[in-house]
Scaffold this motif. Structure first.
Motif, PDB file in Angstrom:
ATOM      1  N   PRO A 109       0.808  -1.228   0.000  1.00 58.55           N
ATOM      2  CA  PRO A 109       0.000   0.000   0.000  1.00 58.55           C
ATOM      3  C   PRO A 109       0.842   1.279   0.000  1.00 58.55           C
ATOM      4  N   LEU A 110       2.144   1.178  -0.200  1.00 57.86           N
ATOM      5  CA  LEU A 110       3.021   2.353  -0.140  1.00 57.86           C
ATOM      6  C   LEU A 110       2.574   3.470  -1.074  1.00 57.86           C
ATOM      7  N   ILE A 111       2.285   3.150  -2.322  1.00 57.26           N
ATOM      8  CA  ILE A 111       1.899   4.178  -3.292  1.00 57.26           C
ATOM      9  C   ILE A 111       0.600   4.859  -2.855  1.00 57.26           C
ATOM     10  N   TRP A 112      -0.366   4.084  -2.372  1.00 59.60           N
ATOM     11  CA  TRP A 112      -1.644   4.671  -1.941  1.00 59.60           C
ATOM     12  C   TRP A 112      -1.452   5.530  -0.699  1.00 59.60           C
ATOM     13  N   TRP A 113      -0.550   5.134   0.167  1.00 58.58           N
ATOM     14  CA  TRP A 113      -0.240   5.942   1.345  1.00 58.58           C
ATOM     15  C   TRP A 113       0.374   7.273   0.900  1.00 58.58           C
ATOM     16  N   CYS A 114       1.285   7.220  -0.066  1.00 63.36           N
ATOM     17  CA  CYS A 114       1.907   8.446  -0.591  1.00 63.36           C
ATOM     18  C   CYS A 114       0.891   9.330  -1.329  1.00 63.36           C
ATOM     19  N   ALA A 115      -0.106   8.713  -1.943  1.00 65.55           N
ATOM     20  CA  ALA A 115      -1.095   9.461  -2.718  1.00 65.55           C
ATOM     21  C   ALA A 115      -2.177  10.093  -1.853  1.00 65.55           C
ATOM     22  N   GLU A 116      -2.354   9.601  -0.647  1.00 62.24           N
ATOM     23  CA  GLU A 116      -3.475  10.037   0.188  1.00 62.24           C
ATOM     24  C   GLU A 116      -3.543  11.552   0.408  1.00 62.24           C
ATOM     25  N   PRO A 117      -2.427  12.278   0.563  1.00 62.39           N
ATOM     26  CA  PRO A 117      -2.530  13.738   0.735  1.00 62.39           C
ATOM     27  C   PRO A 117      -3.154  14.458  -0.471  1.00 62.39           C
ATOM     28  N   LEU A 118      -3.157  13.816  -1.635  1.00 64.09           N
ATOM     29  CA  LEU A 118      -3.747  14.433  -2.824  1.00 64.09           C
ATOM     30  C   LEU A 118      -5.274  14.378  -2.798  1.00 64.09           C
ATOM     31  N   ARG A 119      -5.827  13.420  -2.080  1.00 59.69           N
ATOM     32  CA  ARG A 119      -7.282  13.217  -2.034  1.00 59.69           C
ATOM     33  C   ARG A 119      -7.914  14.232  -1.093  1.00 59.69           C
ATOM     34  N   VAL A 120      -8.878  14.969  -1.608  1.00 60.84           N
ATOM     35  CA  VAL A 120      -9.629  15.909  -0.786  1.00 60.84           C
ATOM     36  C   VAL A 120     -11.094  15.710  -1.130  1.00 60.84           C
ATOM     37  N   THR A 121     -11.909  15.568  -0.112  1.00 56.37           N
ATOM     38  CA  THR A 121     -13.334  15.392  -0.332  1.00 56.37           C
ATOM     39  C   THR A 121     -14.098  16.052   0.799  1.00 56.37           C
ATOM     40  N   ALA A 122     -15.338  16.317   0.562  1.00 54.80           N
ATOM     41  CA  ALA A 122     -16.227  16.883   1.579  1.00 54.80           C
ATOM     42  C   ALA A 122     -17.616  16.325   1.324  1.00 54.80           C
ATOM     43  N   SER A 123     -18.462  16.416   2.309  1.00 54.58           N
ATOM     44  CA  SER A 123     -19.840  15.991   2.107  1.00 54.58           C
ATOM     45  C   SER A 123     -20.509  16.965   1.149  1.00 54.58           C
ATOM     46  N   PRO A 124     -21.149  16.453   0.115  1.00 51.63           N
ATOM     47  CA  PRO A 124     -21.823  17.356  -0.819  1.00 51.63           C
ATOM     48  C   PRO A 124     -22.918  18.150  -0.121  1.00 51.63           C
ATOM     49  N   SER A 125     -23.023  19.408  -0.471  1.00 51.89           N
ATOM     50  CA  SER A 125     -24.093  20.256   0.024  1.00 51.89           C
ATOM     51  C   SER A 125     -24.583  21.116  -1.130  1.00 51.89           C
ATOM     52  N   ALA A 126     -25.696  21.763  -0.930  1.00 53.92           N
ATOM     53  CA  ALA A 126     -26.311  22.561  -1.993  1.00 53.92           C
ATOM     54  C   ALA A 126     -25.348  23.613  -2.517  1.00 53.92           C
ATOM     55  N   ALA A 127     -25.356  23.775  -3.840  1.00 52.10           N
ATOM     56  CA  ALA A 127     -24.469  24.738  -4.497  1.00 52.10           C
ATOM     57  C   ALA A 127     -25.206  25.347  -5.683  1.00 52.10           C
TER      58      ALA A 127
END
Length: 190
Positions: A9-27
């Motif tokens: 899982p080394l590559i996925w561990w290194c990639a994790e800081p790139l992932r950003v998400t939030a709960s969808p809300s009205a826009a």
């Protein structure tokens, strides 16, 4: 080295800081950045997943408008293909806006921000790939800080499927994003 890179899982561990998400809300709008050649290096990689996710959010009444942003043309113009796919799945054509000049993330932000300001839309749900979201958000903060961006990356990305270890293309895609962040910082786009 092979086991470390391709089977751990080394590559996925290194990639994790790139992932950003939030709960969808009205826009005001759902903004979809097309894949272009993106991290896959292949034409049209990922846009189908992004359109599907946009349809899901639209069907949940998260926003009344959808903006598709891509200046890429393969056989057909990518933004038009995304629009046609959305219309075929029930999104009214008048709810869709196309941005067809962008050839990079910074241009996606610049050109879409112009459209949003012209329409008075200030809040968006941003759709892109999971690992592109970091660079995309940094670009929005630098180039269009007046727009509130809620990250809503695709929830299941075929390109980033983890069921069989890590592929060389996945490693290249993640490196593409890290190098992209460095390049964008150097150019002053983040």
């Amino acid at each position: 080295a092979y086991l470390l890179l391709f089977q751990s899982p080394l590559i996925w561990w290194c990639a994790e800081p790139l992932r950003v998400t939030a709960s969808p809300s009205a826009a005001d709008a759902i903004v979809v950045f097309a894949g272009g050649v993106g991290e896959s290096g292949k034409a049209g990689g990922g846009y189908q997943e992004r359109v599907q996710h946009a349809l899901t959010l639209y069907d949940q009444w998260m926003a009344p408008h959808v903006v598709f942003s891509s200046g890429y043309t393969y056989v057909f113009q990518e933004a038009e293909v995304m629009r046609d796919l959305a219309v075929a799945h029930g999104v009214p054509p008048e709810a869709i806006v196309l941005e067809q000049r962008a050839a990079s993330t910074s241009q996606n932000v610049e050109f879409v921000a112009e459209l949003l300001r012209a329409k008075g839309w200030r809040t968006i749900l941003l759709l892109s790939s999971p690992y592109h979201m970091g660079r995309a958000l940094l670009s929005w903060k630098r180039l269009a800080p007046d727009i509130e961006v809620i990250p809503a990356p695709v929830t299941a990305s075929h390109f980033y499927d983890r069921t069989r270890g890590t592929s060389l293309q996945q490693i290249q895609g993640i490196l593409h994003e890290y190098f992209g962040i460095v390049y964008y910082w150097w150019k002053g786009w983040i």
